[in-house]
Structure formats: C-alpha cells, structure tokens
Design an enzyme around this catalytic site. Sequence first.
Site, mmCIF file in Angstrom:
data_model
loop_
_atom_site.group_PDB
_atom_site.id
_atom_site.type_symbol
_atom_site.label_atom_id
_atom_site.label_comp_id
_atom_site.label_asym_id
_atom_site.label_seq_id
_atom_site.Cartn_x
_atom_site.Cartn_y
_atom_site.Cartn_z
ATOM 1 C CE1 TYR A 177 -4.231 -1.750 0.338
ATOM 2 C CE2 TYR A 177 -2.800 -3.351 1.410
ATOM 3 C CZ TYR A 177 -4.005 -3.039 0.804
ATOM 4 O OH TYR A 177 -4.983 -3.995 0.668
ATOM 5 C CB CYS A 346 -7.529 -21.605 9.307
ATOM 6 S SG CYS A 346 -7.092 -21.023 7.646
ATOM 7 C CB CYS A 365 -15.107 -19.700 6.637
ATOM 8 S SG CYS A 365 -13.855 -20.794 7.344
ATOM 9 C CB ALA A 463 -28.173 -46.490 3.956
#
Length: 665
Positions: A177, A346, A365, A463
């Site tokens: 920046y 994370c 997320c 199943a």
Amino acid sequence: MSFENIFQPIYVGRSEFRNRIIFGAHFTMFTEPNPVWGEPGYYGRRYGRYLADRAQGGVAAVIAGETAVSADTAYKMPNNANGWDPQCIPHYEQLTAQVHEHGAKVLLQLTHSGAMSLGNWSKQVAIGPSVSPDYSEAPKAMDKKDIRAVIDAHVVCAQNAVAGGFDGIEIQSAHGYLLHQFLSPKFNFRSDAYGGSLENRMRLGSEIMRAVREAVGDEIIVGMRLAGDDEQRHGPGLSADDCADIAMGYENLSDYFNVSVGIGGVGMVRTNYSPHLFGVYAAHTIKKSVPDTPVFAVHRIITPEEADGVIERHEADGITLVRALIADPEWVNKAAENREQEIRKCTGINASCYGNLLQSMPINCVQNPAVGREDDLGLGTLGLAATSKRVVVIGGGPGGLEAAATAATRGHQVVLLEQNDQLGGALRWAAELPGRKEIWEIAQWRIDECERLGVDVRLGTPACVESVLALAPEAIIVATGGRATKFGRSAYHPMPVPGSESDWVIDHVEALTRLLENPDSLGERIVILDALGHAAAIGLGEMLAVNQKFSTCVTPLPLPIALDGETQAAILPRAVQAGMIWRPNNAMVAIGNHDVTIVDVHSHQFETISDIDTVVIVTHGLPEEDLYLALELAAECPVVRIGDAVAVRPVDRAVYDGHLAARAL
C-alpha cells in the site's frame, strides 16, 4: 495444555489488552452498501456483528479495516469503506458498541492504496511515490499537494474513528500500500525529500503518524501495520533488516508494530502450500530492534500451541490472527478453557475467503458456515430444538458430518450411516494430493465433534430404504455424495471425449486410488485432461512426476481458474518443477489406440501424443441420488438431501447444506 504466554495481559499505548490475540484487519465486503452500487459504503452494524463474534470469542482486540482514507483510494475493491465522510460516524458507533459489549478493544486500520488503486469504475488516476505500477495501471508521481492531501486525509479519518468509538488507529504501511510504496526501493525512485535515503523514504509515514497522534491525543492507540520483508530475491526491495531499521525510526511514533511480509497481490494471503509460522522471522527481527515496543506476528499461525510458542520464544509480543479466527471465532476461549482440541482449524484452502474476494463477493469460510451470516448463524443462535427427534444421516462426508454434529448440538438423537470403513467422503482422496493434507481438518473436526456429542456412527453400513426405515427416523438427511466419472459434462471442454470408453481411460478418483496403492499402477506415460481447472489434475500430475512418470496435463484453460490466485501461484510451479508437463490452451480431440490427439485452442494446430499407458479425465461428477429419490417416496418423515447428493460442488457448499438442514429440524 496451558497456554500461559498468550493469556498474559499487555499494555499497548495506554490501553491494556486482556491477552495477546488480535483479530487483524482484512477485506470482507461486509460494508453497509452505498445506494449507488460501486460507490463506497460504511462499516456498520453487519460488520460489527462479525467482529463482535470474535470479541465474544475472547480476543483482546479487533482491528477493523481496511478503511479508505479518501475518495481517490476507495475503489480498489467494490463496496470499500468510506472513512472520510462524517456520515461514517453513526455507522462506526453501531460497530464499536457491539465489540465493546464483549470487553475487547477495537481499532480501525486506515489505508491508502496508492499505486494499487484501480480506475475501472471511478476513472480516477492512481497516485504513488513514482511512476511505478503496483497493479495494472501506471500511477501519477505524487507532488507536494498530493502528499499534503494524504496526510490531512489520515487525520480526518482518525478523528472520525475516535468520534465513532474506536480505541485506536492502525496506519497501513505494509502489503504494497501507499506508505509501503514510499518505504520500498521497489517502488520509490524519487530524488526529493521523500526518496533516496531510508530516512527520506520514511518521511511520509512519520508525518502521518505525528499528525494523527496530534489529532487524537495520547489516550488513543496509534500503531502501524509495518512491512517486515519485501521478499524480493531479484531486484530492489526491503529486507527484514531494513524493516528493523524502519521500526527503530518509527519507534517513538508508534504504540505497536503489526508485522507482515511480502508486497501486494500474490503472496498476501498464502495457502496451505506455505508452512505455518512462515512470517514470524520478520516480526522477530523487528522485535530485536525495538525491545520496548509491542510487536505482533502474523501469517499462518494456526494453533494455540504455535501462538504460545512465538510469545514464549520472545519472537513477538502479540499474535495477529485472521483466517484462524474466521474459521473459529471461539479460538481464544477454547484455548483458555483447555478445549484446544475443539478448535475448528483454518485449512489454508482460501476458497471461500480470499477466493471470494477475488471474485468481488463477500467472504465466507469452508470451515465455518456462519461467516457473513452472523445474525442468523453466529454465536448464540444455535439452541436446543423444542423437541428431540431421531435423525438418520446417510453418508459420512463433510456435509453429513456437519449435519450430524449440528443436529446433535441441538439435542437430537443422531445415527450416522457410512458404507465405507472410514469417514470423510471425497476428502479422503482430496487430502492425499500434494500440499493438501490440511484440508482433512474439514472432516477431522466434524468427526471429533460427532464423537464428543454422542452421535451413533455406524461404519461399514450400506443404507437402503428398508434399513433406514427400520431405524424409525423422524427426519432423514441424505448425504450420499457424488461419484467421479470420465463422461461428465464441462463448461470448458466438449464431453465425452471420443474414445474415452476405453478401459485404459479412467476418472481421477480411480487414478488417485490406484496410484496410492501402487505408484506403477498407471504405467509410465500418463496424460491428464483437466476440464475443471481445480487442484485434482495438477496435484495428480505432480504425484506422477514425483514418481518419475511421464505426466502431461492438458487443459483448454489458460490457468486452473477454479482456484484462487494464491493457490494457482503455488500449485502450478511446484507441479511443473517436479516434472509435470503443463499444456494449457489445448483441448483433447480424440483418444486412439494408446495415443491422444490434442488441438491448440488459439492456433488450431493438432498434435498427437503417443505411447500412452493411461488417460485420466478430470471433469464434473454426478450425484448419488437414487437412495434419496426412493426414500422421498417411501418415508413418512421429512427427507432432505445435501451436498454432492444434490449436485457435485465444492466442499463449502456441502458443509453449508448440512448445517442448514440440521438447523431446520
């Protein structure tokens, strides 16, 4: 395990932080939108709720931001935050009140993007220290008037922040920046008082820090997000030692240094291909130069043990977490209560956080379905159901595991049926791709939660309608997943490929399964068609190359476009360096007798690759939906399907589906 170091209070300026964990500033696009889409909005109630969940979860402080300091820097991303207009103050009050309610400090990061600014919508010119681009547009070299305006803009924004209830200001001087651009010889080629020597390159930052301090007084925290190393191995840039010298120069002006490495763009939000703690060395270098000023470390610090070790080794005084707290807002409280094994880690996958931002969408997320939806799904919203039901979940992939754990949290009696002898679904093979082992945490956390919550998990139990109904369910969640196929349609490549019916042409899951069992099982020469642009084809190509196989990845795409830029920049070089041949912009026209014909999508030139032992096709899978359709007809209770059983999609969709299905019971 006790983490005594991260739970020691610390003074930052004149404010006491209750522990050493800080939620760092990051883009979210949770700004209250401007009525004119494309124009800047304001940080307010929605963003405040998101931050407040992390405050409730125990952090010492949250740093909101980044916030644009003026109109000429407000268009780097859509829906950026306006910090200069006094109308931001009542919005700030809604934000800060929510954070303060939970006892955390709240700071605001002030940012000028400088040469990173884009004029696509605004048509404004970017400005910078020199005519040195940081993104795609060349900036104007700032004159004295521009410099004065930037200083004044920081002052105005700092005053607005204090009026809105913020406890402190963070000045952005990292990640490429504007202030970092002035500091770094990569961008600053000036010959006046703001260029040349390090002292001159620090001048603008010093003037801003002094002006902000004078404007807000001594009770307000004024700190700096500081570059710790430009990581420029070729060409000019700041080293860690240079940044330590900068910190010494700023020490009397800053209450703390929050230290990052790298410059803007790729490298800012690194993935699971980067090691944990990779940026701590830079914070440590700076800490040694400013022993009396708090220094915060950042970058892939995932666990309380890692964080505590950084403090214990005196590498830094505090830990700035972002993605770790996106994944689990209660990270701090769980660590404090010796429940660190319950932390939802994370995975560094970047798909839903940074990946969303690159597509101009709000973050969420893969691990935490509540992100961005805190009002409906955040802390305190998941209560016990009015009536406990007997719930049968069919399938133990990430969606089924999430559904089972969430339903059990709500007090339901949950039976989970999994036909295989291991839980995890498609993550079982996805986590075997090179560099991707951490994504197994998506399954592992939910497996552990199901065990902790008492879910009746039945492995090796296929199943059928009869066996499910025999359990007398009051609700059924079908999470039977999907299946890989070599014939699935693709948006990028005509399918099926002529000749793909041959038995030496296989799908990617079969290929990976066979490769894991026997590295020689696919032969010596393998061609992979990537019709998805995700990690599977490139990861498989790398595995083959590492095993000394001729491995060619053919794709009509220029890049693996389904991955975020950070992951692209990591996964492709490592595969090519391992020996995989990368053939972008090529389609597979036909598969012959152990050869394939490809065509360049630009030149239309044809080429034959001969003597192929195996062709692997990576394309979209198909849902395993038969059991759901049968149960929908036969069951008298509600039946819902989730995840890949609906459509084969990325894993975050399966987790989200499972969470909502269980909440609805």
